[in-house]
Scaffold this active site. Structure first.
Site, PDB file in Angstrom:
ATOM      1  N   LYS A 249       0.762  -1.263   0.097  1.00  0.00           N
ATOM      2  CA  LYS A 249      -0.128  -0.106  -0.090  1.00  0.00           C
ATOM      3  C   LYS A 249       0.862   1.147  -0.096  1.00  0.00           C
ATOM      4  CE  LYS A 249      -1.319   2.229   3.516  1.00  0.00           C
ATOM      5  NZ  LYS A 249      -1.629   2.722   4.797  1.00  0.00           N
ATOM      6  N   CYS A 317     -19.145   6.735   5.325  1.00  0.00           N
ATOM      7  CA  CYS A 317     -19.129   5.295   5.539  1.00  0.00           C
ATOM      8  C   CYS A 317     -18.100   4.948   6.550  1.00  0.00           C
ATOM      9  CB  CYS A 317     -18.917   4.444   4.454  1.00  0.00           C
ATOM     10  SG  CYS A 317     -19.381   2.665   4.344  1.00  0.00           S
ATOM     11  N   CYS A 326     -25.927   6.905   6.654  1.00  0.00           N
ATOM     12  CA  CYS A 326     -26.495   5.881   5.347  1.00  0.00           C
ATOM     13  C   CYS A 326     -27.740   7.007   5.026  1.00  0.00           C
ATOM     14  CB  CYS A 326     -27.149   4.781   5.956  1.00  0.00           C
ATOM     15  SG  CYS A 326     -25.611   3.572   6.405  1.00  0.00           S
ATOM     16  N   CYS A 329     -26.380   9.238   2.341  1.00  0.00           N
ATOM     17  CA  CYS A 329     -25.378   8.654   1.380  1.00  0.00           C
ATOM     18  C   CYS A 329     -26.345   8.596   0.171  1.00  0.00           C
ATOM     19  CB  CYS A 329     -25.144   7.440   1.825  1.00  0.00           C
ATOM     20  SG  CYS A 329     -24.080   6.745   0.620  1.00  0.00           S
ATOM     21  N   CYS A 337     -26.518   0.207  -2.171  1.00  0.00           N
ATOM     22  CA  CYS A 337     -25.704  -0.250  -0.977  1.00  0.00           C
ATOM     23  C   CYS A 337     -26.565  -1.298  -0.314  1.00  0.00           C
ATOM     24  CB  CYS A 337     -25.193   0.851  -0.114  1.00  0.00           C
ATOM     25  SG  CYS A 337     -23.923   0.202   1.083  1.00  0.00           S
TER      26      CYS A 337
END
Length: 417
Positions: A249, A317, A326, A329, A337
């Site tokens: 990463k 999130c 949520c 979103c 989702c």
């Protein structure tokens, strides 16, 4: 008086039942049959009499109400909700030439587009990574070589550390790290890291996670860069991940930020967690997620997906399910989702509908009758419809009422005359 045999037999039944207990077996012997009955009048037909046990329902007979058969699902009287097609994750498919290819998730473009729009212009903008991400912590006033080293250092410190804490530690190194010799510039440089005592270095970065190990990694990495890379950082992923404390990463992010090379996706916990919540794949480690994403995600999106999803995970999130937003979103509101909290989504939809209605401005409508004077006569035929848009001003409402009162008074005076 002559009596028939049937009457005689009936009297016997009454006598027997009055003294003894009546049971099915005791009554069954009194069954009438055609062969045993004779009447004086041969022209009177005798019907078969059913046995008493035939008239009493058996205990084994079900007393439940018979239900009518259910109608078939295709009946026009039954309304069935349309079934949603479940999202298909990334999967292998066979190509026409007999090979294999990775098919992307079914609706990934719509999901990615909405998430990107939220990050740029919606509820997920202004995340901590936008101002304190590792790619933004290098000082713009130093040379490109020093900037690359500071970017690598920021990535090494960022493991298991919040962006805000990492930014504070980096700022301390840039301001408080002493110069390696008199007349040299203090701050975060390769030479100053080589010269500083491990104890002091550990004190400067104590706020980050695993600061003891990171102190060792930074000292060992500085030696490798001086001896093997001429004081600069490697420009290949193989060289970067060979450094102590640097994983894939960090390596791919550093390669993209420091050298401008996009050769892979930097997958951290946010990218790994959110893409699994979306159902794009089922992976257990960030490395598995990176391999899955690189198999189908267009290469032009490799450089931005980490920044987008990290900010999305910091603002909307979040890792804690109870803290996720949520209800605001767009993915949850549009049913894209599968992991969204349904209670929050329903509340968000109701609030959005309410705001939409208020935005249109139509709150109520009133019909006010007005009286119009024409040539000394009062006319009551005309009606004016007044639509109150938005929240009516109190003064405006008062003026309308006063005008109506004045018209009524004038009409009353005219009638008296």
């Amino acid at each position: 008086m002559r009596t028939s045999r049937i009457s005689q037999e009936t009297s016997k039944i009454l006598t027997a039942t009055s003294s003894a207990r009546t049971t099915r077996s005791s009554l069954s012997r009194f069954t009438y049959n055609d062969t045993n009955i004779k009447t004086e009048d041969e022209n009177i037909p005798i019907r078969n009499t059913p046995d008493i046990e035939d008239t009493i329902p058996s205990h084994n007979t079900s007393l439940k109400r018979k239900r009518s058969p259910l109608k078939h699902a295709s009946s026009p009287n039954i309304k069935t909700s349309p079934s949603k097609t479940p999202r298909k994750p990334a999967r292998k498919i066979k190509t026409e030439d007999g090979g294999t290819a990775i098919s992307p998730p079914s609706d990934w473009e719509e999901v990615y587009g909405l998430m990107r729009e939220m990050r740029l212009h919606g509820v997920a903008q202004n995340a901590a990574v936008d101002t304190m991400g590792c790619e933004r912590l290098a000082l713009p006033t130093v040379s490109p070589k020093v900037q690359r080293y500071q970017t690598l250092t920021a990535l090494m410190l960022s493991s298991q550390t919040k962006d805000t804490t990492n930014a504070v530690a980096m700022r301390r190194l840039q301001l408080e790290l002493p110069a390696h010799r008199e007349g040299a510039e203090p701050g975060l440089t390769l030479e100053n890291i080589l010269a500083v005592e491990p104890t002091l270095l550990n004190e400067l970065i104590w706020a980050v996670g695993f600061h003891n190990n990171k102190t060792k990694y930074m000292k060992a990495t500085a030696l490798i860069l001086r001896d093997q890379y001429g004081g600069d950082i490697p420009d290949t992923i193989e060289g970067l991940i060979s450094l102590p404390g640097v994983g894939p990463k960090m390596g791919y992010l550093c390669l993209t930020t420091a050298w401008g090379k996009v050769e892979g996706i930097g997958v951290d916990v946010h990218v790994h967690r959110i893409t699994n919540l979306w159902g794009w794949h089922k992976t257990k480690t960030p490395e598995e997620t990176r391999a899955q994403l690189q198999a189908w995600l267009p290469r032009e999106k490799w450089g931005e997906i980490n920044w987008l999803l990290v900010g999305f995970g910091q603002t909307v999130c979040t890792p804690v399910p109870t803290s996720r937003k949520c209800g605001v979103c767009e993915l949850g509101l549009k049913g894209l989702c599968r992991s969204a909290d349904r209670t929050k989504v329903n509340e968000g939809r109701k609030m959005k509908e309410l705001l939409t209605l208020e935005g249109n401005g139509v709150v109520k409508a009133e019909v006010i009758k007005t009286e119009e004077l024409q040539d000394g006569m009062v006319s009551m035929d005309m009606e004016a419809e007044v639509v109150m848009k938005g929240i009516s001003d109190t003064v405006g409402e008062t003026s309308v009422k006063e005008e109506k009162v004045e018209v009524e008074e004038i009409s009353t005076i005219r009638r008296k005359r």
